[in-house]
Design a protein around this motif. Structure first.
Motif, mmCIF file in Angstrom:
data_model
loop_
_atom_site.group_PDB
_atom_site.id
_atom_site.type_symbol
_atom_site.label_atom_id
_atom_site.label_comp_id
_atom_site.label_asym_id
_atom_site.label_seq_id
_atom_site.Cartn_x
_atom_site.Cartn_y
_atom_site.Cartn_z
ATOM 1 N N PRO A 37 38.164 35.927 46.075
ATOM 2 C CA PRO A 37 37.734 35.182 44.881
ATOM 3 C C PRO A 37 38.648 35.446 43.686
ATOM 4 N N ARG A 38 38.932 34.385 42.927
ATOM 5 C CA ARG A 38 39.867 34.473 41.806
ATOM 6 C C ARG A 38 39.344 35.387 40.692
ATOM 7 N N HIS A 39 38.011 35.447 40.577
ATOM 8 C CA HIS A 39 37.492 36.175 39.413
ATOM 9 C C HIS A 39 37.812 37.674 39.469
ATOM 10 N N TYR A 40 38.072 38.201 40.692
ATOM 11 C CA TYR A 40 38.476 39.609 40.769
ATOM 12 C C TYR A 40 39.773 39.826 39.990
ATOM 13 N N TYR A 41 40.696 38.867 40.206
ATOM 14 C CA TYR A 41 42.002 38.993 39.532
ATOM 15 C C TYR A 41 41.833 38.820 38.026
ATOM 16 N N GLU A 42 40.970 37.862 37.656
ATOM 17 C CA GLU A 42 40.767 37.629 36.225
ATOM 18 C C GLU A 42 40.189 38.878 35.558
ATOM 19 N N ALA A 43 39.207 39.493 36.247
ATOM 20 C CA ALA A 43 38.609 40.713 35.701
ATOM 21 C C ALA A 43 39.647 41.828 35.585
ATOM 22 N N ALA A 44 40.484 41.943 36.665
ATOM 23 C CA ALA A 44 41.498 42.996 36.670
ATOM 24 C C ALA A 44 42.491 42.782 35.536
ATOM 25 N N GLU A 45 42.816 41.492 35.292
ATOM 26 C CA GLU A 45 43.773 41.182 34.233
ATOM 27 C C GLU A 45 43.194 41.587 32.870
ATOM 28 N N LEU A 46 41.901 41.293 32.684
ATOM 29 C CA LEU A 46 41.247 41.667 31.426
ATOM 30 C C LEU A 46 41.280 43.175 31.228
ATOM 31 N N ASP A 47 41.143 43.897 32.373
ATOM 32 C CA ASP A 47 41.182 45.353 32.289
ATOM 33 C C ASP A 47 42.590 45.890 32.136
ATOM 34 N N GLY A 48 43.579 44.976 32.175
ATOM 35 C CA GLY A 48 44.961 45.391 31.929
ATOM 36 C C GLY A 48 45.740 45.789 33.168
ATOM 37 N N ALA A 49 45.284 45.395 34.377
ATOM 38 C CA ALA A 49 46.028 45.746 35.603
ATOM 39 C C ALA A 49 47.199 44.782 35.812
ATOM 40 N N GLY A 50 48.354 45.335 36.146
ATOM 41 C CA GLY A 50 49.547 44.504 36.385
ATOM 42 C C GLY A 50 49.500 43.887 37.771
ATOM 43 N N ARG A 51 50.542 43.100 38.046
ATOM 44 C CA ARG A 51 50.618 42.410 39.346
ATOM 45 C C ARG A 51 50.594 43.384 40.530
ATOM 46 N N VAL A 52 51.383 44.460 40.397
ATOM 47 C CA VAL A 52 51.501 45.412 41.506
ATOM 48 C C VAL A 52 50.159 46.107 41.736
ATOM 49 N N ARG A 53 49.559 46.522 40.661
ATOM 50 C CA ARG A 53 48.259 47.187 40.753
ATOM 51 C C ARG A 53 47.226 46.244 41.371
ATOM 52 N N GLN A 54 47.279 44.955 40.957
ATOM 53 C CA GLN A 54 46.354 43.962 41.510
ATOM 54 C C GLN A 54 46.543 43.836 43.024
ATOM 55 N N PHE A 55 47.819 43.849 43.438
ATOM 56 C CA PHE A 55 48.097 43.686 44.866
ATOM 57 C C PHE A 55 47.498 44.843 45.663
ATOM 58 N N PHE A 56 47.745 46.068 45.173
ATOM 59 C CA PHE A 56 47.293 47.219 45.963
ATOM 60 C C PHE A 56 45.795 47.480 45.810
ATOM 61 N N SER A 57 45.194 47.106 44.683
ATOM 62 C CA SER A 57 43.780 47.427 44.471
ATOM 63 C C SER A 57 42.846 46.296 44.867
ATOM 64 N N ILE A 58 43.347 45.051 44.862
ATOM 65 C CA ILE A 58 42.471 43.927 45.209
ATOM 66 C C ILE A 58 42.928 43.251 46.494
ATOM 67 N N THR A 59 44.190 42.764 46.490
ATOM 68 C CA THR A 59 44.660 41.959 47.612
ATOM 69 C C THR A 59 44.613 42.741 48.924
ATOM 70 N N LEU A 60 45.248 43.909 48.928
ATOM 71 C CA LEU A 60 45.381 44.639 50.188
ATOM 72 C C LEU A 60 44.026 45.039 50.783
ATOM 73 N N PRO A 61 43.118 45.645 49.995
ATOM 74 C CA PRO A 61 41.819 46.011 50.582
ATOM 75 C C PRO A 61 41.050 44.794 51.088
ATOM 76 N N LEU A 62 41.106 43.698 50.329
ATOM 77 C CA LEU A 62 40.329 42.528 50.754
ATOM 78 C C LEU A 62 41.017 41.771 51.887
ATOM 79 N N LEU A 63 42.305 42.068 52.090
ATOM 80 C CA LEU A 63 43.025 41.451 53.201
ATOM 81 C C LEU A 63 42.893 42.300 54.467
ATOM 82 N N SER A 64 42.321 43.506 54.331
ATOM 83 C CA SER A 64 42.325 44.435 55.466
ATOM 84 C C SER A 64 41.632 43.879 56.717
#
Lengths: 422, 324
Positions: free
Chosen positions: B213-240
């Protein structure tokens, strides 16, 4: 990624069972009675796409003589031909008539898969070379109607010979002449090798072995000939082009690029090869080649002779019609059609003129003249296992992983073990 | 090759497991068990598939198990020989090398996973018509005939006239004989395997990425997470879940590797002796040496190894696979 071989094979087996069940029903109905008058369809199994047109012509000529019989020519590529045939034979559904090779005749005839032709009325094998008849005779009965024969010649590239100022090979050449010429013709700067000497048995090694006076298999076909020093001399001669004179591409290079392809593209000046590649070399763009007899070795001249035969499947429901067709395949008329196609030398003696003249730019008569000193291609009751094992060992020797002397001992022991299993 | 994967690959599995609504649907189907008329239709619907599976998979597997205890005549007829085939296979001097080649190949094949994820992520960024073009390009090897793929690669790998060694010669490197030198063959085959599987893996990862879901990224962006952090903290776990699914398939496919050996290396090759895989030994026994019983024994052993490995993978997934 790997194919699901563990799944496809059981699936194939299952499919084979279904096919067998289905055809069992149909052939039971169509069986014996229909042969005499009713229409019959024969299946004729072959594997060479180059020869399909000629086989089709022969089938049509036969159909004209026998209006109630239709012949269905079934082409299976060589890579799958034997696997498919064996599966079909196991399930009772092999073609009524099919091509047989010298390496398999012992197995197929020995296991009762073929009808003995010599028991049929009107059987006549006199038109064919005795060496071919003998290969297709198992236990005193002949099972194959010889179809064609092939011998090996020394193919050479005239342009490369002219460029190096070397005289063309003649019928008086010996091993030493080939070695000398290969050295003069090799030119690393131009990327040209004097000769290609792969570990191919029929095209190369067997001929060298017999020219050296050696033997692949004993006369009683029970033991290996690789313990004989003369046999090793033949192998050594072929191997020396790579290791000693360095006038042949290495085994690795010839694995990457097929030697006949190297010859056709002008990278190799000499190549011992069978007459079956005639059309390949005729059609190779820019290639100006010709063929000479194989050179004489320490024991004189020799070439391996091999050839196919037409056989009848033992479980065919149309045995009488199949015999009519095979008899026709062995007739002068059918052999003339084969000869005119230029693809193979017909087994029917005296008809090779048509074949020789089909490609006038090559001295194809060479292959026919070599019949005088031709040696039957070595086979046994079950040739497959030792041919496979020998080739694997020769690959190791040619690849430099195994010395010739150590390799010869392994060749002898594995081949003897395979022969003992029968 | 990957072609053969198609029938056995329920691509929707990770997606179904990862999304909420479908799981609820599953519960509702279960509740209807009490109404025979309803569920009988369900079974009727899957009957063709089950019948096909039983006829072409389950029954042949049972037969193979039986045949592994027999020897075959060349033209049929079996004889019971007990464990002789298994003993002969396990004491085959070719086995250790073939087993090592198979394992090495499968491990190398796992390298396809990070490549596929990067490709899928890049394609997900693309917008417009080009997406279809790139997706087609990467998927083409999957639907190409394995034999044709092997022939083209064999030509590319040619030690004297191949394109790869020509390109290497431009930078002054003298390339080896990739497909006729046993030191390089397994790696050369793995490159082909990875290349062939990229497209298929990419589609699965692409679907996995779309399910986040896109809103995870939006929330992460609001919290100040960069692209790399987003990839490892959101994309990778949810892609597992997708990674798990692809790795199970890759190991299964890798251990059954056969066609590239036959088609790209060929049978008269000095490097063949050092490049055989377990499935190639099976091929030699069944199709060259007429030892069908022995071949069935190899197939049964391979199946047992695959079952154990897959079970282990399913056990381990609890440690690293996150279902949403």
């Amino acid at each position: 990624m790997g194919s699901k071989i563990t799944r496809t094979v059981p699936a194939l087996l299952c499919a084979a069972v279904l096919v067998a069940a289905a055809s069992g029903c149909s052939s039971a109905g169509a069986g014996s009675g229909s042969d005499a008058n009713g229409p019959v369809t024969l299946t004729y199994g072959i594997w060479d796409p180059n020869q399909k047109p000629a086989m089709q012509q022969i089938a049509h000529a036969f159909e004209k003589l026998h209006p109630n019989i239709t012949v269905d020519v079934e082409l299976t590529p060589n890579a799958d031909y034997w696997t498919k045939l064996q599966t079909e034979a196991a399930s009772g559904t092999a073609p009524d008539v099919f091509w047989m090779s010298t390496t398999r005749i012992g197995l197929y005839a020995g296991q009762g898969q073929l009808l003995p032709l010599s028991d049929e009325s009107g059987f006549d094998n006199k038109p064919f070379p005795a060496s071919l008849n003998s290969i297709y005779t198992v236990g005193g009965k002949q099972y194959g109607m010889p179809k064609d024969f092939d011998t090996i010649g020394l193919w050479y590239n005239k342009k490369l010979f002219d460029a190096a100022g070397v005289k063309y090979p003649t019928a008086s050449w010996t091993w030493q002449d080939v070695i000398d010429a290969s050295q003069k013709l090799t030119s690393p700067a131009k990327g040209v090798w004097g000769i290609a000497s792969p570990d191919w048995t029929q095209e190369n090694l067997y001929n060298d072995i017999y020219q050296a006076g050696g033997n692949v298999i004993s006369a009683d076909k029970k033991s290996a000939g690789f313990g004989d020093a003369k046999t090793l001399a033949g192998l050594q001669y072929a191997l020396d082009f790579i290791t000693k004179y360095k006038t042949s591409p290495t085994a690795q290079q010839m694995t990457d690029t097929d030697p006949s392809q190297l010859f056709a593209s002008g990278k190799v000046a000499m190549f011992t090869d069978g007459d079956w590649d005639t059309l390949t070399y005729k059609n190779a763009p820019g290639l100006d080649a010709d063929v000479a007899p194989l050179p004489a070795g320490p024991a004189g001249r020799a070439t391996v002779i091999n050839g196919l035969a037409n056989v009848i499947y033992a479980k065919t429901p149309h045995a009488a019609a199949a015999w009519q067709f095979v008899k026709f395949l062995g007739s002068e008329q059918a052999n003339r059609i084969q000869a005119a196609s230029g693809a193979v030398i017909p087994a029917y003696q005296g008809l090779s003129d048509g074949w020789v003249k089909a490609v006038p730019q090559f001295h194809l008569q060479t292959f026919v003249d070599e019949l005088k000193y031709a040696v039957p291609y070595p086979v046994s009751a079950n040739s497959g296992p030792w041919i496979t094992d020998n080739q694997a060992l020769l690959d190791q020797i040619w690849g430099g992983k195994l010395s010739l002397s150590a390799g010869a001992q392994q060749l002898t022991s594995t081949m003897n073990a395979d022969l003992a299993k029968g | 090759m990957a072609l053969a994967k198609a029938p056995s690959a329920p691509a929707a599995v990770p997606a179904a497991a990862a999304t909420g609504p479908r799981r609820r649907l599953g519960v509702r189907v279960g509740e209807q068990n009490g109404h025979p008329r309803e569920w009988i239709w369900g079974y009727l619907m899957i009957l063709p598939l089950v019948a096909g599976l039983a006829c072409f998979y389950l029954w042949p597997i049972a037969q193979s198990c039986y045949y592994s205890f027999t020897t075959w005549g060349v033209f049929g007829g079996q004889q019971w020989v007990g464990l002789a085939n298994y003993r002969a296979f396990l004491s085959d001097p070719q086995l250790p090398k073939a087993a090592w080649n198979t394992v090495l190949y499968s491990l190398l094949m796992l390298l396809a996973i990070p490549f596929s994820i990067v490709l899928a992520a890049l394609l997900n960024q693309l917008r417009g018509r080009h997406v279809g073009l790139y997706r087609t390009l990467y998927f083409l090897p999957v639907v190409s005939m394995p034999a044709a793929v092997a022939m083209v690669w064999r030509w590319l790998y040619n030690g004297d006239y191949g394109l790869i060694n020509y390109l290497l010669s431009l930078v002054g490197v003298h390339g080896p004989h990739w497909v006729s030198d046993p030191r390089f063959t397994v790696y050369a085959m793995a490159v082909v395997g990875i290349w062939s599987s990229l497209g298929y893996n990419m589609i699965i990862f692409s679907a996995g990425l779309k399910g986040i879901p896109r809103h995870y990224y939006e929330a992460a962006e609001l919290d100040g997470a960069g692209r790399v952090r987003q990839f490892f903290s959101i994309t990778l776990p949810l892609l597992s879940p997708s990674i798990f699914f692809v790795s199970v398939l890759t190991v299964i496919g890798g251990l059954q590797m056969f066609d590239t050996v036959l088609m790209m290396l060929g049978r008269a090759n000095p490097a063949l002796a050092g490049s055989k895989t377990i499935a190639y030994l099976f091929y030699e026994d069944v199709f060259l040496d007429n030892r069908q019983g022995m071949g069935c024994a190899i197939a049964v052993v391979l199946m047992a190894v695959l079952l154990v490995l897959t079970a282990v993978q399913f056990r381990l997934q609890k440690k690293w696979v996150h279902y949403e």
